[in-house]
Design a protein around this motif. Structure first.
Motif: not given
Length: 122
Positions: A1-30
């Motif tokens: 894999m090229t370094s550009n593809a690795v960067r894109r993969l890491l960006a997608v994974l970090s965005l998915a992880g951040a969105s999952a953490l945001l959902v879990l953090a906001s579910a406490g009040s519900a």
């Protein structure tokens, strides 16, 4: 894999992880519980029997399935039809093929022949 593809993969994974953490953090009040009962407000939470829940959530759909199946199968069984998987194969049919009735018209023999019934031209 090229370094550009690795960067894109890491960006997608970090965005998915951040969105999952945001959902879990906001579910406490519900996940609020029923408030303490006061006169004229909420009733206390009823105790639900697990067996009763299984019977209602599993038994009723199963009963509906059995009734619908019987509504479709009972007439065939009453007529004495065979419902095995091998009995459901259709007979060989030749639609529009030769027939053996005596009163049928003969097929046309040539281009000028008027035999055979209906005909048309352009």
């Amino acid at each position: 894999m090229t370094s550009n593809a690795v960067r894109r993969l890491l960006a997608v994974l970090s965005l998915a992880g951040a969105s999952a953490l945001l959902v879990l953090a906001s579910a406490g009040s519900a996940s609020a519980d029923t408030p303490e009962p006061r006169p004229g407000s909420w009733e206390p939470k009823p105790d639900i029997d697990v067996l009763h829940a299984f019977l209602v959530l599993g038994g009723i759909p199963l009963l509906v399935l059995v009734v619908i199946t019987l509504l479709f199968v009972a007439p065939a069984l009453a007529r004495g039809e065979d419902l095995s998987p091998n009995a459901l194969e259709p007979e060989n049919q030749w639609l529009g093929g030769p027939r053996k009735a005596a009163g049928e018209l003969a097929a046309p023999d040539s281009e000028d022949s008027k035999a055979g019934g209906a005909g048309g031209s352009w």
